[in-house]
Design an enzyme around this catalytic site. Structure first.
Site, mmCIF file in Angstrom:
data_model
loop_
_atom_site.group_PDB
_atom_site.id
_atom_site.type_symbol
_atom_site.label_atom_id
_atom_site.label_comp_id
_atom_site.label_asym_id
_atom_site.label_seq_id
_atom_site.Cartn_x
_atom_site.Cartn_y
_atom_site.Cartn_z
ATOM 1 N N HIS A 70 0.835 -1.197 0.000
ATOM 2 C CA HIS A 70 0.000 0.000 0.000
ATOM 3 C C HIS A 70 0.876 1.256 0.000
ATOM 4 C CE1 HIS A 70 -3.852 -2.114 1.679
ATOM 5 N NE2 HIS A 70 -3.387 -2.663 0.569
ATOM 6 N N GLU A 115 1.301 3.676 2.133
ATOM 7 C CA GLU A 115 2.064 3.960 3.346
ATOM 8 C C GLU A 115 3.332 3.119 3.414
ATOM 9 O OE1 GLU A 115 -2.355 3.941 4.666
ATOM 10 O OE2 GLU A 115 -1.147 3.218 2.993
ATOM 11 N N CYS A 144 -1.837 -1.306 7.468
ATOM 12 C CA CYS A 144 -0.912 -0.166 7.447
ATOM 13 C C CYS A 144 -0.861 0.530 8.802
ATOM 14 C CB CYS A 144 -1.327 0.816 6.357
ATOM 15 S SG CYS A 144 -1.062 0.173 4.692
ATOM 16 N N LEU A 182 -14.577 -3.110 -28.173
ATOM 17 C CA LEU A 182 -14.625 -2.542 -26.810
ATOM 18 C C LEU A 182 -13.327 -2.807 -26.051
ATOM 19 C CD1 LEU A 182 -18.308 -3.309 -25.687
ATOM 20 C CD2 LEU A 182 -17.415 -1.357 -26.972
ATOM 21 N N GLU A 213 -21.746 2.866 -23.206
ATOM 22 C CA GLU A 213 -21.396 3.460 -24.499
ATOM 23 C C GLU A 213 -22.523 3.412 -25.531
ATOM 24 O OE1 GLU A 213 -17.889 3.036 -26.615
ATOM 25 O OE2 GLU A 213 -16.573 3.632 -25.001
#
Length: 368
Positions: free
Chosen positions: A72, A74, A108, A231, A310
């Site tokens: 992460h 941190e 964290c 796509l 879309e």
């Protein structure tokens, strides 16, 4: 009188002090947001997070979350600090509340506590029920000075997909279409089974960039039949979004790109569900009822946090009429069709405009 004057002076000094501290916090939180954006499109199902470590008004470490399962923000920030002894005198800034639970990586919060970082400044609280204030509580109970809510609106906007997913239990919905100068998304006649381009090549490349940033992209049956779209993100780099298509009565030809099993594809149908394959999944919905909430519920169950709608017009208008959209990205090209399929009608709360050469791009939102 002297006492009153001194009191007013002290009050003014306090206000000046807090304003100065606020500006310092905002400066470093802005950097956290900037760093977090490096993870756009690569952190799903995790949020984008940036972190900065400051000592004596100098950044000594920074990092961001790059990919689910990897360290992460941190952790990356702490590991980037050359003199680890400074951590015990530093402040760590993070755009989102540090996690407090074991997932693919350790909490964290434990890292911050273990390194005895005395000050933590947090942009906003994590809406995930596994965290949701528990990280802040854990840090405070460990004797750490915690400040929460700096650039909160900006930090919430950074992870609008993540917040919508956890708070509203549905993906963040982006509508996208291109319309001619006279308001049509397709001409009345076409010579072959492929898209009719309204915008220039740079606008189309921009769309492929958007696709790389979202988890899924959805089209209706007629668009799938008329355009035979891929796509994918062939004009950009990154991960292809999950393809989603409506096919009530299995009308889409089996040789279509959408059914080629090359990219994960979810087909919403009502009858004659085929056998699911590795990259081709069939989901049943009731087309006689409102389909937009059914679609979003199933996409939520597939852990999809964002989807670009879309087209075509009927599909787009369905989400508009059900008020199940968050953002609309509308291109206006210079082509004139005179007749054809009219563009959807929308009542946005806000609008922003920009130009890509001669193409006008309007970004509309469904909130103030």
């Amino acid at each position: 009188m002297l006492f009153l004057a001194v009191s007013k002076l002290n009050h003014k000094l306090k206000n000046n002090y807090f304003c100065a501290v606020k500006k310092i916090h905002e400066k470093y939180l802005a950097r956290c947001i900037e760093l977090a954006k490096n993870g756009m499109g690569t952190t799903y199902p995790n949020p984008m997070v940036g972190s900065v470590i400051v000592y004596n008004d100098q950044i000594i470490g920074e990092g961001w979350h790059k990919k689910a399962g990897e360290p992460h923000a941190e952790v990356n920030a702490v590991n980037s600090v050359k003199d680890q002894s400074l951590l015990q005198k530093a402040t760590i800034y993070v755009s989102l509340e540090p996690c407090s639970h074991f997932g693919k990586t350790p909490p964290c919060c434990d890292l911050i506590i273990r390194n005895k970082i005395p000050n933590v400044v947090i942009g906003t609280v994590d809406p995930n029920e596994k965290v949701a204030g528990n990280g802040i509580k854990k840090l405070i109970e460990a004797g750490i000075n915690v400040t929460v809510g700096v650039l909160e609106d900006e930090c919430n906007a950074l992870n609008k997909r993540f917040f919508t997913f956890h708070q509203q239990k549905r993906p963040y919905v982006i509508l996208k279409w291109a319309e001619s100068k006279d308001g049509f998304i397709a001409p009345s006649e076409r010579n072959e089974q492929k898209p009719v381009w309204i915008t220039n090549q740079y606008s189309r490349q921009f769309v492929h960039k958007w696709r790389s940033e979202e988890q899924a992209i959805l089209v209706g049956t007629q668009t799938a039949i008329d355009d035979n779209p891929k796509l994918d993100i062939r004009d950009w780099t990154g991960k292809n979004p999950v393809r989603v298509v409506l096919d009530k009565n299995n009308r889409i030809p089996k040789e279509s790109f959408l059914l080629n099993n090359q990219i994960k594809t979810i087909v919403f149908c009502q009858t004659n569900i085929d056998v699911n394959q590795e990259n081709l999944i069939f989901e049943r919905i009731d087309f006689e009822q409102n389909i937009a909430p059914q679609i979003l519920k199933i996409l939520f169950e597939h852990q999809i946090q964002s989807v670009i709608i879309e087209g075509g017009r009927q599909t787009l208008q369905t989400f508009i009429d059900e008020n199940l959209w968050d953002e609309a990205r509308i291109f206006k090209g210079k082509a004139i069709f005179k007749n054809g399929t009219k563009a959807p009608t929308i009542q946005p709360k806000t609008n922003q405009k920009q130009f890509i050469l001669e193409d006008e791009l309007i970004i509309s939102t469904n909130h103030d």
